[in-house]
Design an enzyme around this catalytic site. Structure first.
Site, short mmCIF file in Angstrom:
data_model
loop_
_atom_site.label_atom_id
_atom_site.label_comp_id
_atom_site.label_asym_id
_atom_site.label_seq_id
_atom_site.Cartn_x
_atom_site.Cartn_y
_atom_site.Cartn_z
N SER A 100 5.50 4.31 -0.18
CA SER A 100 5.82 4.60 -1.58
C SER A 100 7.24 5.13 -1.77
CB SER A 100 4.82 5.65 -2.07
OG SER A 100 5.29 6.26 -3.24
N ARG B 285 -1.11 -2.82 0.12
CA ARG B 285 -1.20 -1.76 1.14
C ARG B 285 -2.64 -1.50 1.51
NH1 ARG B 285 3.48 1.77 -1.53
NH2 ARG B 285 5.07 0.43 -0.63
C1 MIC Z 1 2.10 2.82 -4.22
O1 MIC Z 1 1.79 1.64 -4.29
O2 MIC Z 1 2.02 3.48 -3.17
C2 MIC Z 1 2.62 3.51 -5.46
C3 MIC Z 1 1.61 4.48 -5.89
O3 MIC Z 1 2.78 2.56 -6.49
C4 MIC Z 1 3.95 4.16 -5.12
C5 MIC Z 1 4.49 4.99 -6.19
C6 MIC Z 1 3.87 6.33 -6.28
O4 MIC Z 1 3.56 6.94 -5.25
O5 MIC Z 1 3.73 6.80 -7.40
C7 MIC Z 1 5.03 3.18 -4.68
O6 MIC Z 1 4.73 2.15 -4.17
O7 MIC Z 1 6.22 3.52 -4.78
#
Ligand code: MIC
Ligand code: SF4
Length: 755
Positions: free
Chosen positions: A644, A449
């Site tokens: 997320s 991301r």
């Molecule tokens: C992410 O990559 O955005 C995260 C942080 O791993 C999230 C999980 C979270 O927000 O704790 C995800 O991808 O689900």
């Protein structure tokens, strides 16, 4: 070491043949791999009817659950309320998101232990109590640890992280969910999912030179865009698929989250056998081999894929060029040969300031080895790297082995910072020096991301996603436009030198090794374990029930915000510094929607309080509505809630009194999270109605009392000039999801059933 949960895996495989036979009967044609795995995991057991793709809601029985520290807190705070003694399926918690990258692994890890002690203790003891395996801070990134220890071909798992899909690299159907979904499965209940559509990706040819598995998904993201995979499983097949390594397949599946896909998967093959054996799981290979025909798609399907998939994409690996995707969105793909022109045309800074290698997407042994081969050449040829360099190994096993094999030493010779085996900069856990100055700059990384502000909090950081070997090359060159296939670099003697294509072992030739993998097994009987949450804690807060629906239409709801453009879960509930409040609903609610762009003034975190006419921060304005007992709604654009799995993005508005979220379209996990938390998640029947929403509007849900499946709702918009108009809104709630809404949340309903 003993294989985890081998008996469970064997039980799953034992019932496979009968379940596949039943599925063949009801479906009446050859089966894709995705269908085999789904039908083999029906809650009802053997299939009695065919499900309609993209339509039928189906109950499944996943084999296991994985959670990471930033989402496990909320998941387990909810699980505590379900009144169960122990989790019903094998489950694990992984401490990986809360560790900041600053100076290097050992100091950073110690700092994190000091800062997050309360949360780690909570997670460790609640895991112990409920029979959940706990992977301690520093053990590694959840998805890498799952691939190394738990994933198995043909299995089905869910995880409270969108990149749970990584386990598709070992032939699973692994799906990212919110914590409330995990609670269902851990409490021994069925888990519901709309039967996905199927996108086939046929891979031909073979990777070579600078092209890597990452480029496959960078290309697929470019083709399908961030919402192109919504509601679908992407199934990869073809000769090209067979030629990819298992961790390379993991990379491809991992980033399927970035196209909104429910998950991605590959058929069981030699690469998976090799990987299972290298990670000490010969027994799984033996068991899988006995039913190997069921662990891949039928030959007829792969011979004539257009007949069996809803959409088909073909990629020739031999022709694929390395890609660099970004900035600000992972689906903006540019082949490396076009980057200089593209960056110049768009005013993206060409100078690369940082190169980061790691994240669950690309932190395998092979990834580090290939990137190290580039670094090694640079050192040998006397090239001084122009950018700074940081790496996060995916797991302690990868780190230990890479250290033993001299890979980390190669990096260190170039001044690379080796951070903890954790998410680090990928989730904004990065104390990047100077980020507060908010200067326009470029970084390249191997993560998945690259949303605005994600890595370092600076909205002017242009982050580009590419393969680890390309990260190495671009960081050494310090130039985003550098094309290692054709360009040369100047070394310390002023000579022009060329970097050779990367090489690296798929698996360590001397085998993996590790001293302490960081695993903590739960107590056999955890009933004596007390879970203490201090009432004045700033990090953890026990949950209170959300109110049940009063059965009335919602009248006079105010517009909290009309969000414009990209509104990811990072915009709705930012990570980075806010990760510290993931176990405290009231505190984290102070970040609600602070990153979303207000359609009326183009600014973030500045909305009109309709009660006073003044502008204020989104959470503050919403708290004012709540205090006044005034309901409100949030309006949004396309693919709202992209990214997320964090259910905080749904729980915060629920907690602060928002009643509905009305958008052009939703990302899958977020839509489910809203439903689970008792919110109304609605879409415009006519997208253009988005334009009708004015800043001073109020809203009446005039037929909510008749809320029913497959029936539109009517929303009356009252404009401030006294005029009103009615629009139709769609929803995807089935009968049981409407029950969640009535009960106030899915968890309320579980509790009512328990009582
Ligand atoms: C992410 O990559 O955005 C995260 C942080 O791993 C999230 C999980 C979270 O927000 O704790 C995800 O991808 O689900
Ligand atoms: Fe961690 Fe980044 Fe992977 Fe999310 S995408 S699990 S933050 S490494």
């Amino acid at each position: 070491m003993k294989v985890f949960d081998l008996d469970m895996i064997q039980r799953v495989y034992e019932r496979y043949p009968a379940r596949i036979a039943a599925a063949r009967k009801v479906v009446g044609r050859p089966l894709t791999l995705s269908e085999k795995i789904l039908y083999a995991h029906l809650w009802e057991g053997e299939a009695t009817s065919a499900s309609e793709r993209g339509k039928s809601y189906v109950d499944f029985a996943p084999d296991r659950v994985a959670m990471q520290d930033a989402t496990a807190q909320m998941a387990l705070l909810q699980f505590m309320q379900a009144g169960k003694k122990r989790v019903a399926v094998p489950s694990t918690v992984h401490a990986d998101h809360l560790i900041q990258a600053k100076v290097g692994a050992s100091k950073d890890l110690q700092d994190s232990l000091n800062q997050n002690n309360e949360v780690f203790n909570f997670l460790s003891s609640i895991s112990n109590k409920y029979g959940i395996g706990f992977w301690k801070p520093g053990a590694g990134i959840i998805h890498q640890v799952v691939l190394e220890n738990y994933a198995f071909p043909g299995g089905m798992m869910i995880g409270t992280d969108s990149h749970t899909v990584n386990a598709g690299g070992l032939g699973m159907v692994a799906i990212g969910v919110g914590g409330a979904d995990a609670v269902d499965v851990m409490a021994g209940m069925a888990w519901e999912l709309k039967f996905p559509k199927l996108i086939g990706v046929k891979l031909t040819g073979k990777l070579s030179g600078w092209t890597s598995a990452k480029d496959v998904i960078l290309k697929v993201a470019d083709i399908l865009t961030v919402k192109g995979g919504t509601g679908a499983i992407v199934e990869y097949f073809g000769d090209g698929a067979l030629s990819l390594s298992c961790t390379g397949k993991g990379t491809i599946c991992n980033m399927g989250a970035e196209i909104g896909a429910t998950t991605s998967t590959f058929g069981y093959d030699e690469s998976m056998r090799r990987y299972l054996i290298a990670t000490g799981r010969q027994e799984v290979v033996t068991a899988a081999d006995a039913i190997a025909e069921h662990l891949t798609g039928d030959q007829e399907v792969y011979a004539e894929p257009e007949k069996y998939f809803d959409q088909l994409i073909e990629i020739n690996l031999s022709e694929l060029e390395p890609h660099i995707n970004g900035p600000f969105t992972p689906d903006r793909g540019t082949p490396v040969s076009k980057m200089r022109a593209e960056a110049t045309a768009n005013g993206w800074p060409l100078q690369v300031e940082w190169g980061l290698i790691g994240s669950c997407t690309n932190s395998s042994y092979e990834d580090l080895a290939r990137a190290a081969s580039i670094v090694k050449q640079a050192v040998a040829q006397g090239i001084t790297p122009k950018a700074e360099f940081g790496i996060n190994p995916g797991s302690e096993q990868v780190r230990y082995t890479a250290d033993r094999d001299g890979i980390l030493a190669d990096f260190e010779k170039m001044g690379t910072k080796v951070f903890t085996n954790a998410c680090g900069p990928c989730i904004g856990q990065w104390a990047r020096e100077g980020a507060e100055k908010q200067e326009k700059n470029t970084i390249v990384h191997s993560f998945n991301r690259n949303f605005s502000k994600r890595a370092d909090g600076n909205p002017n950081t242009h982050a580009f996603v590419t393969s680890p070997e390309m990260v190495a090359a671009l960081a050494i060159a310090g130039d985003l436009g550098f094309n290692p296939l054709t360009d040369t670099l100047t070394n310390d003697k002023g000579e022009q030198v060329k970097l050779e294509a990367p090489v690296g072992d798929e698996l360590p030739t001397r085998g993996f090794a590790v001293e302490d993998n960081g695993y903590q097994a739960p107590a056999a009987d955890g009933s004596h374990v007390e879970i203490a949450v201090a009432p004045d804690s700033q990090r953890l807060q026990l949950l209170e029930n959300f109110p049940t629906w009063d059965g009335q239409n919602i009248i006079g709801a105010r517009l909290l915000i009309k969000a414009k453009g990209k509104c990811t879960t990072d915009h709705i509930s930012m990570a980075g510094p806010w990760l510290r409040y993931r176990g405290h609903l009231d505190n984290i609610s102070n970040n609600m929607l602070i990153g979303a762009e207000n359609a009326f003034n183009g600014e973030a975190n500045k909305v009109k309080n309709q009660l006073t006419g003044e502008y204020g921060e989104v959470p503050a304005v919403q708290r004012a509505y709540k205090a006044a007992g005034v309901p409100s709604i949030v309006v949004g654009d396309h693919n709202y809630g992209e990214g997320s799995s964090r259910e905080h993005a749904a729980m915060e508005p629920r907690h602060l009194g928002v009643r509905a979220v009305l958008v052009k379209s939703f990302a899958r996990i977020h839509e489910t999270n809203l439903k689970k938390q008792g919110m109304l998640g609605l879409t415009f029947a006519n997208e253009a109605d988005y334009d009708k929403i004015q800043e001073d509007d109020s809203f009446d849900f005039i037929d909510l009392q008749a809320f029913a499946p497959d029936t539109q709702l009517t929303l009356q918009i009252n404009h401030s000039n006294g005029q009103s108009e009615q629009i139709k809104v769609n929803h995807t709630y089935n009968a049981s999801q409407i029950d969640w809404f009535r009960a106030g949340s899915a968890l309320n309903l579980i509790k009512m059933m328990e009582a």
